[in-house]
Scaffold this motif. Structure first.
Motif, PDB file in Angstrom:
ATOM      1  N   GLU A  40      86.727  28.865  34.808  1.00  0.00           N
ATOM      2  CA  GLU A  40      86.215  30.231  34.876  1.00  0.00           C
ATOM      3  C   GLU A  40      85.394  30.589  33.638  1.00  0.00           C
ATOM      4  OE1 GLU A  40      89.742  32.492  35.589  1.00  0.00           O
ATOM      5  OE2 GLU A  40      89.587  32.261  37.782  1.00  0.00           O
ATOM      6  N   SER A  74      82.055  28.988  34.100  1.00  0.00           N
ATOM      7  CA  SER A  74      81.307  29.627  35.188  1.00  0.00           C
ATOM      8  C   SER A  74      80.597  30.902  34.733  1.00  0.00           C
ATOM      9  CB  SER A  74      82.249  29.949  36.349  1.00  0.00           C
ATOM     10  OG  SER A  74      83.143  31.007  36.021  1.00  0.00           O
ATOM     11  N   VAL A  92      76.955  29.484  33.569  1.00  0.00           N
ATOM     12  CA  VAL A  92      76.542  28.266  34.255  1.00  0.00           C
ATOM     13  C   VAL A  92      75.097  27.889  33.918  1.00  0.00           C
ATOM     14  CG1 VAL A  92      76.018  27.269  36.513  1.00  0.00           C
ATOM     15  CG2 VAL A  92      78.171  28.455  36.156  1.00  0.00           C
ATOM     16  N   ALA A 150      83.773  20.713  36.218  1.00  0.00           N
ATOM     17  CA  ALA A 150      82.868  21.841  36.011  1.00  0.00           C
ATOM     18  C   ALA A 150      81.420  21.363  35.951  1.00  0.00           C
ATOM     19  CB  ALA A 150      83.231  22.584  34.730  1.00  0.00           C
ATOM     20  N   LEU A 177      80.416  22.202  39.688  1.00  0.00           N
ATOM     21  CA  LEU A 177      79.966  23.588  39.534  1.00  0.00           C
ATOM     22  C   LEU A 177      78.527  23.668  39.041  1.00  0.00           C
ATOM     23  CD1 LEU A 177      81.037  26.540  39.726  1.00  0.00           C
ATOM     24  CD2 LEU A 177      81.537  26.387  37.294  1.00  0.00           C
ATOM     25  N   SER A 184      80.893  25.795  45.063  1.00  0.00           N
ATOM     26  CA  SER A 184      81.526  27.085  44.803  1.00  0.00           C
ATOM     27  C   SER A 184      82.705  26.906  43.856  1.00  0.00           C
ATOM     28  CB  SER A 184      82.014  27.712  46.108  1.00  0.00           C
ATOM     29  OG  SER A 184      83.107  26.975  46.630  1.00  0.00           O
ATOM     30  N   ILE A 185      83.052  27.962  43.176  1.00  0.00           N
ATOM     31  CA  ILE A 185      84.178  27.897  42.248  1.00  0.00           C
ATOM     32  C   ILE A 185      85.481  27.676  43.008  1.00  0.00           C
ATOM     33  CG2 ILE A 185      84.645  30.380  42.210  1.00  0.00           C
ATOM     34  CD1 ILE A 185      85.143  30.054  39.155  1.00  0.00           C
ATOM     35  N   CYS A 206      85.890  23.994  43.554  1.00  0.00           N
ATOM     36  CA  CYS A 206      86.332  23.359  42.312  1.00  0.00           C
ATOM     37  C   CYS A 206      87.808  23.597  42.063  1.00  0.00           C
ATOM     38  CB  CYS A 206      85.507  23.887  41.137  1.00  0.00           C
ATOM     39  SG  CYS A 206      83.754  23.457  41.182  1.00  0.00           S
TER      40      CYS A 206
END
Length: 213
Positions: free
Chosen positions: A105, A108, A111, A175, A179, A185-186, A189
């Motif tokens: 997170e 993200s 990114v 990640a 990602l 998409s998170i 992951c």
């Protein structure tokens, strides 16, 4: 004579504050510009304009655009270090999963910037080596796994420091590959990280994990 000696000293502290403030404004502007247009298209003129400062300050404080990118990355790492850790879990599997999700997170949130870093490292190995010098210290995670080991929930023959490095590398790998590069998409992951945490726990736990599938 006395007043002439004191006057320069009185100006030192405000000058230091001004430099620190200017540095932070350049770092923030660098993060925004690099994220928006990429490394090659970004210019020190664009960054200085976004920061509202003279372009010469970038050369004075950071020497080059490539060094500024490194320092912006360092500032992101420092920001992660200052964040409060997530609440501790009651089982090793849940603790590992929370750690992995926390890392995911955090990445993200920026990114676009991490895409810039990855693309730059691929063409500039020296930058990659420079970035390796500064990694987030997950001391709270190490301490929590040590406590699980003391309680007999993690095998006593395991090296916790090495285990944390393995877990951190896995979080970064997913990640980066999923990602950032594959634009998954998170949630996708998170499913991979959940599977990893469950499978890893089966190998490191002294007793079978009690988490539901």
């Amino acid at each position: 004579m006395t007043s002439k000696k004191i006057a320069p000293a009185l100006k030192t502290q405000p000058q230091k504050r001004n430099r620190e403030e200017s540095t932070q404004r350049i770092l923030q502007a660098g993060l925004e510009i690099f994220s928006e247009v990429g490394y090659d298209a970004a210019t020190t003129k664009m960054i200085s304009k976004r920061a509202g400062l003279n372009e010469s300050l970038i050369q004075r404080y950071f020497k080059s655009k490539s060094n500024l990118l490194v320092k912006v990355t360092y500032s992101c790492i420092d920001a992660l270090r200052k964040e409060k850790p997530y609440p501790p879990a009651e089982t090793p599997q849940e603790e590992i999963y929370r750690f992995l999700i926390n890392k995911l997170e955090n990445i993200s949130k920026n990114v676009k910037f991490f895409r810039v870093i990855i693309s730059r490292v691929l063409v500039d190995p020296k930058m990659g080596m420079e970035l390796q010098k500064k990694k987030p210290l997950d001391l709270f995670f190490i301490e929590r796994l040590f406590l699980f080991q003391k309680r007999g929930l993690i095998r006593t023959d395991l090296d916790i420091d090495g285990l944390v490095l393995l877990i951190a590398n896995q979080s970064f790998a997913i990640a980066i590959m999923e990602l950032i590069l594959s634009n998954k998409s998170i949630e996708s992951c998170k499913k991979q990280l959940l599977a990893f945490s469950k499978n890893l726990t089966k190998g490191i736990c002294a007793i079978d994990p009690t988490e539901d599938d």
